[in-house]
Write a protein that holds these residues in place. Structure first.
Motif, PDB file in Angstrom:
ATOM      1  N   PRO A 145       0.808  -1.213   0.000  1.00 36.11           N
ATOM      2  CA  PRO A 145       0.000   0.000   0.000  1.00 36.11           C
ATOM      3  C   PRO A 145       0.840   1.262   0.000  1.00 36.11           C
ATOM      4  CG  PRO A 145       0.025  -0.965   2.188  1.00 36.11           C
ATOM      5  CD  PRO A 145       0.794  -1.888   1.290  1.00 36.11           C
ATOM      6  N   GLY A 146       2.075   1.217   0.502  1.00 37.06           N
ATOM      7  CA  GLY A 146       2.938   2.391   0.489  1.00 37.06           C
ATOM      8  C   GLY A 146       4.121   2.161  -0.435  1.00 37.06           C
ATOM      9  N   THR A 147       4.992   3.146  -0.531  1.00 36.52           N
ATOM     10  CA  THR A 147       6.200   2.976  -1.330  1.00 36.52           C
ATOM     11  C   THR A 147       7.388   3.299  -0.449  1.00 36.52           C
ATOM     12  OG1 THR A 147       6.008   5.257  -2.068  1.00 36.52           O
ATOM     13  CG2 THR A 147       5.146   3.561  -3.532  1.00 36.52           C
ATOM     14  N   VAL A 148       8.495   2.605  -0.709  1.00 37.37           N
ATOM     15  CA  VAL A 148       9.715   2.877   0.033  1.00 37.37           C
ATOM     16  C   VAL A 148      10.345   4.144  -0.538  1.00 37.37           C
ATOM     17  CG1 VAL A 148      12.011   2.031   0.586  1.00 37.37           C
ATOM     18  CG2 VAL A 148      10.080   0.475   0.632  1.00 37.37           C
ATOM     19  N   GLY A 149      10.608   5.095   0.317  1.00 40.18           N
ATOM     20  CA  GLY A 149      11.106   6.384  -0.152  1.00 40.18           C
ATOM     21  C   GLY A 149      12.606   6.504  -0.004  1.00 40.18           C
ATOM     22  N   ASP A 150      13.074   7.717   0.282  1.00 39.12           N
ATOM     23  CA  ASP A 150      14.500   7.967   0.502  1.00 39.12           C
ATOM     24  C   ASP A 150      15.011   7.030   1.580  1.00 39.12           C
ATOM     25  OD1 ASP A 150      14.331  10.026  -1.254  1.00 39.12           O
ATOM     26  OD2 ASP A 150      14.050  11.554   0.300  1.00 39.12           O
ATOM     27  N   GLU A 151      16.191   6.486   1.369  1.00 38.44           N
ATOM     28  CA  GLU A 151      16.768   5.674   2.421  1.00 38.44           C
ATOM     29  C   GLU A 151      18.253   5.945   2.526  1.00 38.44           C
ATOM     30  OE1 GLU A 151      16.067   1.714   0.268  1.00 38.44           O
ATOM     31  OE2 GLU A 151      17.950   1.433   1.327  1.00 38.44           O
ATOM     32  N   LEU A 152      18.806   5.653   3.690  1.00 40.07           N
ATOM     33  CA  LEU A 152      20.235   5.829   3.901  1.00 40.07           C
ATOM     34  C   LEU A 152      20.996   4.750   3.144  1.00 40.07           C
ATOM     35  CD1 LEU A 152      20.297   6.370   7.769  1.00 40.07           C
ATOM     36  CD2 LEU A 152      20.552   8.131   6.010  1.00 40.07           C
ATOM     37  N   LEU A 203      18.928  11.742   8.185  1.00 41.90           N
ATOM     38  CA  LEU A 203      17.946  10.732   8.587  1.00 41.90           C
ATOM     39  C   LEU A 203      16.549  11.180   8.159  1.00 41.90           C
ATOM     40  CD1 LEU A 203      17.807   8.090  10.279  1.00 41.90           C
ATOM     41  CD2 LEU A 203      17.297   9.528  12.256  1.00 41.90           C
ATOM     42  N   PRO A 204      15.874  10.397   7.317  1.00 39.05           N
ATOM     43  CA  PRO A 204      14.516  10.794   6.915  1.00 39.05           C
ATOM     44  C   PRO A 204      13.590  10.882   8.124  1.00 39.05           C
ATOM     45  CG  PRO A 204      15.314   8.979   5.546  1.00 39.05           C
ATOM     46  CD  PRO A 204      16.284   9.133   6.687  1.00 39.05           C
ATOM     47  N   ARG A 205      12.715  11.862   8.096  1.00 35.00           N
ATOM     48  CA  ARG A 205      11.707  12.003   9.155  1.00 35.00           C
ATOM     49  C   ARG A 205      10.334  11.714   8.571  1.00 35.00           C
ATOM     50  NH1 ARG A 205      12.941  15.726  13.554  1.00 35.00           N
ATOM     51  NH2 ARG A 205      15.199  15.849  13.701  1.00 35.00           N
ATOM     52  N   PRO A 206       9.452  11.137   9.381  1.00 34.37           N
ATOM     53  CA  PRO A 206       8.107  10.855   8.874  1.00 34.37           C
ATOM     54  C   PRO A 206       7.326  12.152   8.636  1.00 34.37           C
ATOM     55  CG  PRO A 206       8.206  10.393  11.221  1.00 34.37           C
ATOM     56  CD  PRO A 206       9.597  10.721  10.799  1.00 34.37           C
ATOM     57  N   LEU A 253      22.927  14.228  11.198  1.00 28.09           N
ATOM     58  CA  LEU A 253      21.583  13.881  11.703  1.00 28.09           C
ATOM     59  C   LEU A 253      20.500  14.280  10.708  1.00 28.09           C
ATOM     60  CD1 LEU A 253      21.610  14.924  15.492  1.00 28.09           C
ATOM     61  CD2 LEU A 253      21.872  12.644  14.519  1.00 28.09           C
ATOM     62  N   ASP A 254      20.783  15.322   9.935  1.00 27.12           N
ATOM     63  CA  ASP A 254      19.776  15.797   8.978  1.00 27.12           C
ATOM     64  C   ASP A 254      19.577  14.824   7.809  1.00 27.12           C
ATOM     65  OD1 ASP A 254      19.510  18.043  10.562  1.00 27.12           O
ATOM     66  OD2 ASP A 254      21.041  19.152   9.454  1.00 27.12           O
TER      67      ASP A 254
END
Lengths: 121, 121
Positions: A25-32, A118-121, A115-116
């Motif tokens: 139902p969702g998509t995987v977005g930006d990741e480290l 890291l993706p935030r919801p 720290l920036d």
């Protein structure tokens, strides 16, 4: 359900809600990236201690440099303070300079800005 | 120098550069309270692992929820993935829901925002 069981995973990923009842139902977005995750984990480990966080916050919250005599009152022994300050230095979060009796500390901006990433919801 | 050696520490702290030659060229600014430092240290420990960071970034970077099948490819076994996801849940960073065969994950915004309490240089 059966009709979509054999849709390749990539298709499931890019299809939207409702069109991929199997699992996406969702998509995987930006990741480290793995390399950035390793680097960031090292930074977080260096900070993940209450005393180190308090010392770092006193240094980073100061305008400019601070004398160790003004930050070391965190309820632990002086050698323990030195140990924590060394860990923060090794992590590239702070630097220091001895002048006479006292050592002066200041925060380095570059490293903490990881720290920036890291993706935030 | 001798004249200022007996100035109380508090006075040294609030005096500016040049007026306190003994030890205080800077001033200690905003700092984390002991309680907040404990809480933030717990959060950082939960994140301070490369695999957990990658899993968290995949979940937090997604728009909405993601199926575990879309995030578990991080080069470790499925039980290890489950262990890391449980740690992230226990830290209040993510939540999940099982629907049929699959478990869906999403990131919780409140907890990660604790990072903003950390003073930056």
């Amino acid at each position: 359900m059966t009709a979509t069981n054999h849709v390749p995973e990539q298709l499931l990923r890019i299809s939207g809600p409702g069109t991929a009842p199997v699992c996406a139902p969702g998509t995987v977005g930006d990741e480290l990236s793995p390399a950035l995750a390793e680097e960031l984990a090292g930074l977080l480990k260096a900070l993940a201690d209450p005393v180190r966080l308090r010392l770092y916050s006193r240094i980073a919250g100061a305008r400019g440099e601070v004398c160790v005599c003004d930050i070391q009152d965190v309820g632990v022994s002086q050698p323990t303070v030195s140990h924590h300050l060394r860990k923060l230095r090794e992590a590239g979060l702070i630097d220091c300079e001895r002048r006479g009796t006292w050592v002066y500390y200041w925060a380095l901006p570059g490293r903490i800005d990881l720290l920036d990433q890291l993706p935030r919801p």
